[in-house]
Design a protein around this motif. Sequence first.
Motif, mmCIF file in Angstrom:
data_model
loop_
_atom_site.group_PDB
_atom_site.id
_atom_site.type_symbol
_atom_site.label_atom_id
_atom_site.label_comp_id
_atom_site.label_asym_id
_atom_site.label_seq_id
_atom_site.Cartn_x
_atom_site.Cartn_y
_atom_site.Cartn_z
ATOM 1 N N PHE A 1 32.938 55.424 44.704
ATOM 2 C CA PHE A 1 32.722 54.006 44.534
ATOM 3 C C PHE A 1 31.612 53.731 43.362
ATOM 4 O O PHE A 1 31.821 52.457 42.710
ATOM 5 N N PRO B 1 33.213 53.201 38.612
ATOM 6 C CA PRO B 1 33.657 52.001 38.090
ATOM 7 C C PRO B 1 32.316 51.583 37.511
ATOM 8 O O PRO B 1 32.202 50.835 36.314
ATOM 9 N N ILE B 2 31.270 51.676 38.210
ATOM 10 C CA ILE B 2 30.098 51.007 37.780
ATOM 11 C C ILE B 2 29.468 51.708 36.466
ATOM 12 O O ILE B 2 28.975 51.311 35.537
ATOM 13 N N SER C 1 30.680 51.952 28.760
ATOM 14 C CA SER C 1 31.517 51.003 27.937
ATOM 15 C C SER C 1 30.522 49.998 27.212
ATOM 16 O O SER C 1 30.537 49.680 26.061
ATOM 17 N N ALA C 2 29.632 49.413 28.046
ATOM 18 C CA ALA C 2 28.726 48.396 27.332
ATOM 19 C C ALA C 2 27.569 48.869 26.516
ATOM 20 O O ALA C 2 27.371 48.362 25.739
ATOM 21 N N GLN D 1 37.243 42.810 18.541
ATOM 22 C CA GLN D 1 36.584 43.534 19.684
ATOM 23 C C GLN D 1 36.877 43.147 21.041
ATOM 24 O O GLN D 1 36.404 43.662 22.123
ATOM 25 N N LEU E 1 38.774 46.508 46.844
ATOM 26 C CA LEU E 1 39.387 47.899 47.184
ATOM 27 C C LEU E 1 38.402 48.449 48.442
ATOM 28 O O LEU E 1 39.106 48.664 49.365
ATOM 29 N N ILE F 1 31.468 51.161 33.271
ATOM 30 C CA ILE F 1 30.960 49.835 32.781
ATOM 31 C C ILE F 1 29.821 50.062 31.870
ATOM 32 O O ILE F 1 29.657 49.445 30.621
ATOM 33 N N VAL G 1 39.688 55.080 41.820
ATOM 34 C CA VAL G 1 39.315 54.984 43.145
ATOM 35 C C VAL G 1 40.912 55.129 43.941
ATOM 36 O O VAL G 1 40.652 56.081 44.723
ATOM 37 N N TRP H 1 34.063 40.598 27.070
ATOM 38 C CA TRP H 1 34.146 42.098 27.884
ATOM 39 C C TRP H 1 33.378 41.928 29.099
ATOM 40 O O TRP H 1 33.619 42.487 30.079
ATOM 41 N N ARG I 1 37.035 51.472 24.759
ATOM 42 C CA ARG I 1 36.618 50.848 26.092
ATOM 43 C C ARG I 1 37.650 50.539 27.161
ATOM 44 O O ARG I 1 37.305 50.757 28.535
ATOM 45 N N MET I 2 38.726 50.184 26.631
ATOM 46 C CA MET I 2 40.078 50.130 27.612
ATOM 47 C C MET I 2 40.345 51.096 28.300
ATOM 48 O O MET I 2 40.917 51.288 29.512
ATOM 49 N N VAL J 1 36.687 44.187 36.744
ATOM 50 C CA VAL J 1 36.773 45.464 37.297
ATOM 51 C C VAL J 1 35.759 45.728 38.651
ATOM 52 O O VAL J 1 36.265 46.303 39.483
ATOM 53 N N LEU J 2 34.862 45.094 38.564
ATOM 54 C CA LEU J 2 33.759 45.057 39.827
ATOM 55 C C LEU J 2 34.306 44.189 41.090
ATOM 56 O O LEU J 2 33.975 44.417 42.008
ATOM 57 N N ALA K 1 38.305 53.046 35.213
ATOM 58 C CA ALA K 1 37.242 52.306 36.275
ATOM 59 C C ALA K 1 38.381 51.644 37.261
ATOM 60 O O ALA K 1 38.106 51.640 38.381
ATOM 61 N N LEU K 2 39.621 51.310 36.901
ATOM 62 C CA LEU K 2 40.545 50.563 37.657
ATOM 63 C C LEU K 2 41.332 51.605 38.566
ATOM 64 O O LEU K 2 41.647 51.525 39.947
ATOM 65 N N PHE L 1 37.577 44.032 41.354
ATOM 66 C CA PHE L 1 38.576 44.920 41.930
ATOM 67 C C PHE L 1 38.095 45.874 42.809
ATOM 68 O O PHE L 1 38.645 46.202 43.537
ATOM 69 N N LEU L 2 37.005 46.418 42.330
ATOM 70 C CA LEU L 2 36.231 47.444 43.076
ATOM 71 C C LEU L 2 35.822 47.065 44.727
ATOM 72 O O LEU L 2 36.096 47.496 45.603
ATOM 73 N N ILE M 1 36.956 50.590 18.842
ATOM 74 C CA ILE M 1 35.879 50.575 19.914
ATOM 75 C C ILE M 1 36.781 49.690 21.433
ATOM 76 O O ILE M 1 36.412 50.222 22.539
ATOM 77 N N THR M 2 37.534 48.648 20.968
ATOM 78 C CA THR M 2 38.222 48.167 22.081
ATOM 79 C C THR M 2 39.331 49.168 22.861
ATOM 80 O O THR M 2 39.361 49.297 24.149
ATOM 81 N N TYR N 1 34.524 43.170 32.657
ATOM 82 C CA TYR N 1 33.691 43.923 33.701
ATOM 83 C C TYR N 1 33.450 43.087 35.031
ATOM 84 O O TYR N 1 33.640 44.203 35.962
ATOM 85 N N MET O 1 38.160 51.495 30.992
ATOM 86 C CA MET O 1 38.490 50.596 32.086
ATOM 87 C C MET O 1 39.558 50.870 32.918
ATOM 88 O O MET O 1 39.708 50.596 34.070
#
Lengths: 46, 569
Positions: free
Chosen positions: B78, B81-82, B88-89, A12, A34, B85, B279, A20, B268-269, A27-28, B275-276, A30-31, B264-265, A24, B272
Amino acid sequence: MKEPAKEFEKEQQPPFFKTWKGMYTFVLAFLATLILLFHLFTKIYE
Amino acid sequence: MSTLDLLVLFGTLAFIVIYGTYKTSGSKDIEGYLKGGNSMKWGAIGLSVMATQASAITFLSTPGQAYEDGMRFVQNYFGLPIALIIVSAVFIPIFYKLKVYTAYEYLENRFDVKTRFLGAFLFLVQRGLAAGVTIYAPAIILSKILGWNLNITILLVGLLVVIYTVSGGTKAVTLTQKYQMAIIMGGMVIAFFMVIDNFPDYISFNDAIRVAGKMGKLNAVDFKWDFSERYTFWSGITGGTFLALSYFGTDQSQVQRYLSGKSITESRMGLMFNALLKVPMQFFILFVGIMVFIFYQFHKPPVFFKQHELNAIYETDYANDVKKLDDRFNEVYESKKERVKVLVEAMNNGNGDAVQVAKDEVVTLENEAKSIRSEVKDILLKSDPEMETKDSDYVFITFVMSHLPKGIIGLLIAVIFSAAMSSTSAELNALGSTTTIDFYKRLIRKEGSDKHYVIASKWLTVMWGGLAVMFAFFATLAENLIELVNILGSIFYGTILGIFIVAFFFKYIRGHAVFISAIIVQAIVIYCYFFTDIAYLLFNVIGCALVVIIGFLIQLFMNKQPSSSAEGD
């Protein structure tokens, strides 16, 4: 031999990160970077 | 269009349809057909999620939006990505644990069957209508620009999509979306370099950015706390998160993309990845629009970008008025071109005072040009009060058709068609799946073979394809139908998200309470739409919040009733 639960946990895992939560956070971050860059871009060329 | 362009366009489309059909046909089991056999890697999922969201209108409208309004639209993304996440979670682990085909199956598991039907029904109404617009919106623009028959253009997109979506199911959608994204991004990068290549010799890329900045177009971030501003950092972070959460977490056209993951990985990827990259991708598409704006500082733009309507007005009594305005527009353009040249020289010489003077002159002339364009639009409205005078969707395609070389035009039109096909295929795939799993399998035939459900799913996808094309045909009767569908989406989205938010985060609230709450809230939102002035985008927030609050109150009331303890959800 690794325990099945640990094997499952490893399966996983995200690539490059241990958890994970780490992914996350990346990612945050990185945001946020940006948005900061866009803000500087706006201010510099204003 | 030249023969070379037609060859590039139809060659690209034929490759996608034939390759997608050939490589993915023959799924015999329902898991293979609806979830791609759970074999997708994160790269494919990521591109598929991206391609589903990016419809043709994204690539037609976004550069035009930047042309008119600058970069500020990027702030709308903006929150994405939030939201990804959170999906994903929270959402993905639950969907995987329950091995669901659709998001609405989870609602039966968490609440009861009636709540599942309600969620699935609201999705079908909203997405079924939206699928028609996904086909119609680019078809109307392309048919006007290319001079093609509108109905044939609609039928072409609908038919091509139905062929490979029905044949290969989710696997075909994901596989073709990979190539469609490659064509889309490749085409946009080529367009970007072609715009820059068409700048006059005395304008460098850096000059272009500096001029755009001086003309107020590089307004990518605005931290102002102002609710009257449509796009600010704050509205992007709050509203953007909210909207993306409803879309990625509860809309089956997206849920189906990431549920096709190998694990699942991988799923999620895939999220992500978006998410990257989402934007920066939106920033880039807007930036292409800014470069087109700079290009039109040195090449005369039309006074109104919907050339078809502009030509038609010259056949009416308003011809003289428009001609006079067009002449004035030309004069302003010529003066502005000279002042922009002076501005560039002043910036390169580091002469601050001269920069300020030239900048003020350029901005004044730009405002004058805008005001002339408004006057032309007023005349067009006088001639036809029903006319849609917003022409920003036509800016990028006008540039492509007028200034790019043969072959590249075909490629850019293929970009628009690819984007239309990629989002439509995901929508039809999701509509077919939801109807099969949530209604046909649950209500009509509970014990069928896999082969039976695959065949049923194929026929239901054909049915939704037919309905989408029919709806696109009827869309020609009402110019404001696109807005109507957006309104319909906003009316239903809040309620659907509210049900899912309760399901994930409010364990106290149970089936009957959330169902009654959702029905009440839906009625309230519909009432608000007809009898109040609330902006329809706010219905998303209002609907979601009310489902939670009213659901909580009903549950509180039910818990006080002795008989309610028997509820078995």
